[in-house]
Design a protein around this motif. Sequence first.
Motif, short mmCIF file in Angstrom:
data_model
loop_
_atom_site.label_atom_id
_atom_site.label_comp_id
_atom_site.label_asym_id
_atom_site.label_seq_id
_atom_site.Cartn_x
_atom_site.Cartn_y
_atom_site.Cartn_z
N PHE A 56 39.19 41.55 18.91
CA PHE A 56 39.17 40.09 19.00
C PHE A 56 40.46 39.42 18.56
CE2 PHE A 56 34.64 40.50 19.49
CZ PHE A 56 34.27 39.36 20.18
N ILE A 57 41.39 40.18 17.99
CA ILE A 57 42.61 39.58 17.44
C ILE A 57 43.83 40.11 18.19
CG2 ILE A 57 44.03 39.34 15.37
CD1 ILE A 57 41.39 39.63 13.78
N SER A 58 44.52 39.21 18.87
CA SER A 58 45.73 39.58 19.60
C SER A 58 46.74 40.17 18.62
CB SER A 58 46.30 38.35 20.29
OG SER A 58 47.47 38.68 20.98
N GLY A 59 47.26 41.35 18.92
CA GLY A 59 48.22 42.00 18.05
C GLY A 59 47.59 42.79 16.92
N GLY A 60 46.25 42.78 16.82
CA GLY A 60 45.56 43.55 15.79
C GLY A 60 45.67 45.04 16.07
N TYR A 61 45.52 45.84 15.03
CA TYR A 61 45.64 47.29 15.22
C TYR A 61 44.38 47.85 15.89
CZ TYR A 61 43.22 47.42 10.65
OH TYR A 61 42.36 47.22 9.60
N GLY A 62 44.56 49.02 16.48
CA GLY A 62 43.48 49.68 17.19
C GLY A 62 42.70 50.63 16.30
N ALA A 63 41.79 51.38 16.92
CA ALA A 63 40.92 52.31 16.19
C ALA A 63 41.73 53.32 15.38
CB ALA A 63 39.98 53.01 17.15
N ASP A 64 42.88 53.74 15.90
CA ASP A 64 43.71 54.71 15.18
C ASP A 64 44.33 54.13 13.92
OD1 ASP A 64 45.21 53.13 17.05
OD2 ASP A 64 46.93 54.47 16.79
N GLY A 65 44.31 52.81 13.77
CA GLY A 65 44.88 52.17 12.59
C GLY A 65 43.86 51.82 11.52
N ILE A 66 42.58 52.06 11.78
CA ILE A 66 41.54 51.74 10.79
C ILE A 66 41.72 52.64 9.57
CG2 ILE A 66 39.06 51.84 10.31
CD1 ILE A 66 38.60 51.07 13.26
N PRO A 67 41.87 52.05 8.39
CA PRO A 67 42.00 52.88 7.17
C PRO A 67 40.71 53.67 6.94
CG PRO A 67 42.71 50.61 6.76
CD PRO A 67 42.01 50.62 8.10
N LEU A 68 40.80 54.98 6.95
CA LEU A 68 39.62 55.83 6.89
C LEU A 68 38.84 55.69 5.58
CD1 LEU A 68 40.91 59.06 8.66
CD2 LEU A 68 39.65 57.12 9.63
N TYR A 69 39.52 55.33 4.48
CA TYR A 69 38.80 55.17 3.22
C TYR A 69 37.73 54.08 3.31
CZ TYR A 69 41.24 50.85 1.95
OH TYR A 69 41.72 49.56 1.93
N LYS A 70 37.91 53.13 4.24
CA LYS A 70 36.92 52.07 4.39
C LYS A 70 35.63 52.58 5.03
CE LYS A 70 40.17 48.24 4.60
NZ LYS A 70 40.47 46.96 5.25
N CYS A 71 35.71 53.71 5.71
CA CYS A 71 34.59 54.27 6.47
C CYS A 71 33.83 55.36 5.72
CB CYS A 71 35.09 54.84 7.79
SG CYS A 71 35.97 53.63 8.81
N VAL A 72 34.26 55.66 4.50
CA VAL A 72 33.64 56.71 3.70
C VAL A 72 33.47 56.20 2.28
CG1 VAL A 72 33.89 59.06 2.79
CG2 VAL A 72 34.76 58.51 5.07
N GLY A 73 32.25 56.31 1.74
CA GLY A 73 32.03 55.95 0.35
C GLY A 73 30.68 55.30 0.13
N GLU A 74 30.50 54.83 -1.07
CA GLU A 74 29.23 54.23 -1.47
C GLU A 74 28.92 53.01 -0.60
OE1 GLU A 74 27.39 51.86 -5.27
OE2 GLU A 74 28.89 53.40 -5.68
N CYS A 75 27.65 52.90 -0.20
CA CYS A 75 27.23 51.74 0.57
C CYS A 75 25.83 51.30 0.14
CB CYS A 75 27.26 52.01 2.08
SG CYS A 75 25.88 52.97 2.69
N LEU A 76 25.51 50.07 0.48
CA LEU A 76 24.19 49.51 0.22
C LEU A 76 23.56 49.15 1.56
CD1 LEU A 76 22.05 48.24 -1.74
CD2 LEU A 76 23.28 46.09 -1.38
N ILE A 77 22.33 49.60 1.79
CA ILE A 77 21.56 49.15 2.95
C ILE A 77 20.57 48.11 2.46
CG2 ILE A 77 19.91 49.77 4.75
CD1 ILE A 77 21.12 52.52 4.86
N THR A 78 20.56 46.96 3.13
CA THR A 78 19.65 45.88 2.74
C THR A 78 19.11 45.19 3.98
OG1 THR A 78 19.39 43.86 1.44
CG2 THR A 78 21.54 44.21 2.45
N ASP A 79 17.90 44.66 3.85
CA ASP A 79 17.30 43.88 4.94
C ASP A 79 17.27 42.39 4.60
OD1 ASP A 79 15.32 43.87 3.01
OD2 ASP A 79 13.82 44.87 4.24
N ASP A 80 18.12 42.01 3.65
CA ASP A 80 18.15 40.63 3.15
C ASP A 80 19.61 40.16 3.10
OD1 ASP A 80 18.31 38.37 1.45
OD2 ASP A 80 16.59 39.01 0.28
N VAL A 81 19.96 39.19 3.92
CA VAL A 81 21.34 38.71 3.98
C VAL A 81 21.78 38.12 2.65
CG1 VAL A 81 22.92 37.09 5.10
CG2 VAL A 81 21.29 38.36 6.47
N ASP A 82 20.89 37.40 1.97
CA ASP A 82 21.25 36.84 0.66
C ASP A 82 21.59 37.95 -0.33
OD1 ASP A 82 20.98 34.19 1.49
OD2 ASP A 82 18.84 34.14 0.98
#
Length: 182
Positions: A56-82
Amino acid sequence: MKITDISAAIPGCRVYPGDPTPSVTKLSDAEKDGYSLSAISLCSHSGTHVDAPSHFISGGYGADGIPLYKCVGECLITDDVDAALAAARRQTRIILKGCDINAEQARSLAENKIDLIGTDALSFGETYDEQADVHKTLLGAGIVLLEGLCLSDADCGSYTLVALPLKLKDCDGSPVRAVLLS
């Protein structure tokens, strides 16, 4: 350790309206040809996938530029937006189950500098008209968008997430194999 696969199968996954349907074509057969070989055809946003800023962003980096540390690690699953908005103050990866965010909530998440937000929906944005605003806000803040998750076997709670994109050079998104470790 328990591993829960939260990825959609390709082919056979839900497809965003207007996107091509993924397919696998058998090119050779092990019994007949001595080896099996297949060709795959799919959109970069097929099945479970990440959006890169260039989606969605002109000039934004592609999939190869995604920092991998953001895709691995602790996460929370929730069914409540608040709950997700409150957790964003201390949690950097959040997955929404059966709920979505609007543009105002996306701005709040961006201000909290989370690394990743996931959803079981095909796209973020409560309405079609809001999708562009939500994507531009989140992607512009460097947040990885993980969409098309299959969360029927995942309860709300804390997990370790592994959802690595393919190294697709300059591509606006990438399919992932997403798993939860508990």
